[in-house]
Write an enzyme that holds these catalytic residues in place. Structure first.
Site, PDB file in Angstrom:
ATOM      1  CG  ASP A  82       5.881   3.764   0.485  1.00  0.00           C
ATOM      2  OD1 ASP A  82       4.676   3.506   0.230  1.00  0.00           O
ATOM      3  OD2 ASP A  82       6.228   4.511   1.415  1.00  0.00           O
ATOM      4  CE1 TYR A 103      -2.277   3.289   2.545  1.00  0.00           C
ATOM      5  CE2 TYR A 103      -3.703   2.527   0.776  1.00  0.00           C
ATOM      6  CZ  TYR A 103      -3.385   3.471   1.740  1.00  0.00           C
ATOM      7  OH  TYR A 103      -4.185   4.575   1.892  1.00  0.00           O
ATOM      8  CE  LYS A 145       2.549   5.075   7.933  1.00  0.00           C
ATOM      9  NZ  LYS A 145       1.134   5.066   8.398  1.00  0.00           N
TER      10      LYS A 145
HETATM   11  P1  KE4 Z   1      -0.661   8.567   4.390  1.00  0.00           P
HETATM   12  O1  KE4 Z   1      -1.191   9.253   3.146  1.00  0.00           O
HETATM   13  O2  KE4 Z   1      -1.735   7.764   5.093  1.00  0.00           O
HETATM   14  O3  KE4 Z   1       0.091   9.522   5.333  1.00  0.00           O
HETATM   15  O4  KE4 Z   1       0.485   7.524   3.929  1.00  0.00           O
HETATM   16  C1  KE4 Z   1       0.138   6.548   2.973  1.00  0.00           C
HETATM   17  C2  KE4 Z   1       1.112   5.395   3.097  1.00  0.00           C
HETATM   18  C3  KE4 Z   1       2.108   5.259   2.148  1.00  0.00           C
HETATM   19  N1  KE4 Z   1       3.010   4.248   2.218  1.00  0.00           N
HETATM   20  C4  KE4 Z   1       2.971   3.357   3.229  1.00  0.00           C
HETATM   21  C5  KE4 Z   1       3.994   2.260   3.272  1.00  0.00           C
HETATM   22  C6  KE4 Z   1       1.978   3.448   4.235  1.00  0.00           C
HETATM   23  O5  KE4 Z   1       1.953   2.538   5.242  1.00  0.00           O
HETATM   24  C7  KE4 Z   1       1.025   4.482   4.172  1.00  0.00           C
HETATM   25  C8  KE4 Z   1      -0.089   4.622   5.194  1.00  0.00           C
HETATM   26  N2  KE4 Z   1      -0.193   3.575   6.164  1.00  0.00           N
HETATM   27  C9  KE4 Z   1      -1.513   3.311   6.650  1.00  0.00           C
HETATM   28  C10 KE4 Z   1      -1.432   2.176   7.677  1.00  0.00           C
HETATM   29  N3  KE4 Z   1      -1.165   0.923   7.060  1.00  0.00           N
HETATM   30  C11 KE4 Z   1      -2.157   4.543   7.227  1.00  0.00           C
HETATM   31  C12 KE4 Z   1      -3.361   4.317   8.106  1.00  0.00           C
HETATM   32  C13 KE4 Z   1      -4.612   4.793   7.461  1.00  0.00           C
HETATM   33  O6  KE4 Z   1      -4.784   4.592   6.231  1.00  0.00           O
HETATM   34  O7  KE4 Z   1      -5.427   5.378   8.215  1.00  0.00           O
END
Ligand code: KE4
Length: 429
Positions: free
Chosen positions: A239, A144, A267
């Site tokens: 990523d 993801y 994060k």
């Molecule tokens: P954000 O747009 O949510 O800040 O980041 C996206 C993203 C990109 N790449 C990786 C490897 C990620 O894990 C994420 C976001 N992680 C999720 C949890 N698995 C965020 C939690 C959510 O979607 O509320």
């Protein structure tokens, strides 16, 4: 455990917010029941609106390496807030953060700040397309990278949790330009590259996946990706939104010993505020507007308030790299305690852990790819989740996520968690 006010708030929220939440994975959809609404947090603990306290293993989905509300971040925010929240103009703080990132991550020669991990990954792909003049990308099933359209094809995290790995709203053209590889299967990548000669701009990967649950890339696979990208003129994007400053001071690229062309962050680098970043080779980054033609922008990118929080977190890491040994010891202690419990209960569910990110898969198969991860019994996970919640342990409400241990998780927290783990697992088996 009283959870009346949480339920009232959730019912009210659903009148105004789709699904009652501002991010789907929070909604408890895959584990059943209603999400808990929280009021405050400190260190390893969170308190909900009904006064119940929990040991938190989500850490806001990764940012809270130092636990909730560490004093050094709060102090930095208090100091800055009186001086200005957002200027919409350059500030010294942005230079300090960019400089520190280039010092801490050798592959980062230049960096652009954004406001989320999605913005970082979306922009990095656009930059790779602009740099190479090619359209296609390869991502991996179960990974993801945020919710940009071209990523929501066989995606992990909430998309996988809700069984919609390929989302409506993703156009045919978007999907056509996104090729899907199998994680830890180099042959699947070689096949795609040979079938799409000189058409692939980038390969983007979570070098340690967290969004199908934790699955570490194997050495031959990740070094093979590096070789393919070097030979084919493909931009290799790591990523590291989740793994950056989580699995090691230098992130997964440090741990695995493989250097990407671009890396994305989020994060931890925001210290809990909305910060993302992407960076890498200068020759690629200088293609970005205004130094180059690839457009990318953001009203609040690099805003002073977010920058002081992020800078405080990064500086703390830079000054105290010993925290990763502490996190390794805490996390190994928790894993070992859980494995002892499973031996007593004669079960052997797979635990994958890389430093302080970990997943307990409800499958007894070794988990090394998407297929083995999704052999997990998600219904059993759901029951287990609620048993742990009832004992005051707040885990990610989905099988295909990572839990996080922070420097604030004490031995008492870990011992209590292991005891709750034994009782919860016994209750559901
Ligand atoms: P954000 O747009 O949510 O800040 O980041 C996206 C993203 C990109 N790449 C990786 C490897 C990620 O894990 C994420 C976001 N992680 C999720 C949890 N698995 C965020 C939690 C959510 O979607 O509320």
């Amino acid at each position: 455990m009283q959870i009346n006010k949480s339920t009232e708030l959730f019912n009210e929220a659903k009148n105004y917010i789709p699904g009652g939440v501002n991010s789907p994975v929070r909604a408890f959809k895959s584990v059943g029941g209603n999400p808990i609404f929280f009021e405050s947090a400190k260190g390893s603990k969170m308190k909900d609106v009904d006064g119940n306290e929990y040991i938190d293993y989500i850490g806001s989905w990764g940012p809270h390496l130092f636990g909730h509300n560490p004093a050094f971040i709060i102090d930095a925010l208090k100091h800055q807030i009186e001086k200005g929240i957002s200027f919409g103009a350059p500030s010294e703080l942005e230079v300090q953060v960019a400089k520190l990132l280039t010092e801490m991550i050798p592959s980062i020669e230049m960096v652009r700040m954004v406001n989320s991990g999605t913005e970082a990954t979306m922009s990095a792909v656009r930059l790779a397309r602009g740099f190479t003049g090619r359209d296609k990308i390869i991502k991996f099933e179960g990974c993801y990278h945020g919710h940009a359209e071209f990523f929501l094809i066989k995606a992990g995290s909430g998309a996988l949790t809700f069984g919609v790995p390929t989302s409506p709203g993703v156009t045919k053209n978007n999907a056509a330009d996104t090729l899907i590889g199998d994680f830890n299967n180099l042959e699947s990548v070689k096949k795609l590259v040979n079938e799409n000669k000189n058409q692939i701009a980038a390969i983007i990967i979570e070098p340690v996946a967290g969004n199908m649950g934790v699955v570490r890339s194997e050495k031959d696979f990740i070094t093979g990706l590096r070789d393919i990208c070097s030979e084919e003129g493909i931009v290799l994007i790591f990523d590291e939104v989740m793994t950056g400053f989580r699995v090691a001071a230098g992130g997964a690229q440090d741990l695995l010993g493989v250097t990407p062309d671009l890396s994305t962050y989020g994060k931890i680098i925001g210290g809990g505020l909305s910060v993302g970043a992407f960076g890498g080779k200068k020759e690629i980054m200088e293609m970005l507007s205004p130094s180059g033609p690839v457009y990318q922008a953001g009203t609040l990118s690099g805003n002073p308030l977010a920058m002081v929080a992020g800078y405080a977190a990064l500086r703390q890491i830079n000054r105290h790299p010993e925290i990763y040994q502490q996190l390794e010891e805490k996390s190994a202690y928790l894993q070992s305690g859980m494995e002892d419990c499973m031996r007593i209960l004669n079960r052997n569910f797979s635990i994958n852990r890389v430093n302080s990110m970990m997943t307990l898969f409800f499958t007894e198969k070794p988990v090394r790819d998407f297929a083995s991860a999704t052999s997990s019994d998600t219904a059993l996970f759901g029951k287990f989740f609620h048993e742990m919640l009832s004992r005051g342990i707040y885990l990610p409400p989905a099988q295909y996520e990572a839990l996080f241990i922070s420097v604030e998780h004490s031995n008492d927290d870990l011992d209590y968690t292991i005891k709750a783990f034994y009782e919860s697992l016994k209750a559901v088996l």
